[in-house]
Design a protein around this motif. Structure first.
Motif, PDB file in Angstrom:
ATOM      1  N   ASP A  36      43.790  52.969  60.108  1.00 17.82           N
ATOM      2  CA  ASP A  36      44.768  51.887  59.921  1.00 17.82           C
ATOM      3  C   ASP A  36      44.088  50.558  59.643  1.00 17.82           C
ATOM      4  O   ASP A  36      44.740  49.525  59.565  1.00 17.82           O
ATOM      5  N   GLU A  66      52.681  51.952  54.431  1.00 16.26           N
ATOM      6  CA  GLU A  66      54.095  52.215  54.631  1.00 16.26           C
ATOM      7  C   GLU A  66      54.885  51.485  53.558  1.00 16.26           C
ATOM      8  O   GLU A  66      54.555  50.358  53.189  1.00 16.26           O
ATOM      9  N   SER A 112      50.976  56.034  49.766  1.00 17.42           N
ATOM     10  CA  SER A 112      52.123  55.303  50.312  1.00 17.42           C
ATOM     11  C   SER A 112      53.151  56.294  50.818  1.00 17.42           C
ATOM     12  O   SER A 112      53.343  57.360  50.222  1.00 17.42           O
ATOM     13  N   ASP A 114      55.652  57.679  54.514  1.00 18.45           N
ATOM     14  CA  ASP A 114      55.700  57.828  55.962  1.00 18.45           C
ATOM     15  C   ASP A 114      54.330  58.312  56.434  1.00 18.45           C
ATOM     16  O   ASP A 114      53.828  59.335  55.944  1.00 18.45           O
ATOM     17  N   PRO A 115      53.691  57.590  57.369  1.00 19.26           N
ATOM     18  CA  PRO A 115      52.318  57.956  57.756  1.00 19.26           C
ATOM     19  C   PRO A 115      52.147  59.406  58.197  1.00 19.26           C
ATOM     20  O   PRO A 115      51.243  60.094  57.719  1.00 19.26           O
TER      21      PRO A 115
END
Length: 191
Positions: A36, A66, A112, A114-115
């Motif tokens: 992250d 995101e 890109s 939803d993680p």
């Protein structure tokens, strides 16, 4: 997982796990480390590199952006902001890798979505044998990163190595000047 003080290895729900660690280690060809870009990323990358080096695997270093929630009439602005976010993420990812040299072969991916979903997709796409995740709070959103790990556990195509929170969450230093980035050479990116 939230109160753990040691790394925890979690297998997918329908997988009882390997009977012997040696057989699992021989089967792992790559390790996915979704970062992250906070200070936790350095520790997470060191653990993934160490695991990969110990078992003779490669590392896939990924960052998930995101999606932005925007109204229709701001779509053009959102595209420009999205491109800038991607460029900033690439610069910070390049710096992270440059600051943490390793003998392990690495590839990168910036995607890109939803993680948890994107991490699971990358895991399947790269046929990873392990995913190294760090549990901590995000300094940007305040959201507990463990929530991504919990959702990933439901979708994971491989063993997840969940690391306990051990460092204060601080963003990595701002991007270095472009001239310094240019001397580092090209990035190996996967989109």
């Amino acid at each position: 997982l939230g109160d753990m003080t040691v790394p925890v290895i979690v297998t997918p729900g329908n997988d009882p796990g390997p009977e012997r660690a040696e057989s699992w280690m021989r089967a792992v060809r790559s390790v996915l480390v979704p970062v992250d870009l906070t200070e936790f990323s350095r520790h997470q990358l060191r653990v993934a590199d160490g695991l990969a080096q110990g078992i003779g695997a490669a590392v896939v270093v990924a960052h998930v952006l995101e999606p932005l929630a925007v109204r229709d009439h701001f779509r053009g602005v959102a595209a420009a902001v999205g491109a800038a976010r991607r460029d900033t993420a690439q610069t910070r990812l390049d710096e992270l890798l440059r600051d943490a040299p390793s003998p392990v072969r690495r590839t990168t991916a910036i995607v890109s979505g939803d993680p948890a979903t994107e991490i699971a997709r990358l895991g399947r796409e790269h046929a990873v044998g392990a995913i190294v995740m760090a549990l901590h709070s995000s300094p940007d959103t305040g959201r507990r990163i463990g929530s991504v790990t919990y959702r990933l556990l439901c979708q994971a195509p491989a063993v997840v190595v969940a690391l306990p929170p051990t460092l204060p969450a601080r963003p990595l230093p701002p991007a270095r000047r472009a001239s310094q980035a240019a001397t580092a050479g090209p990035s190996r990116g996967v989109s």
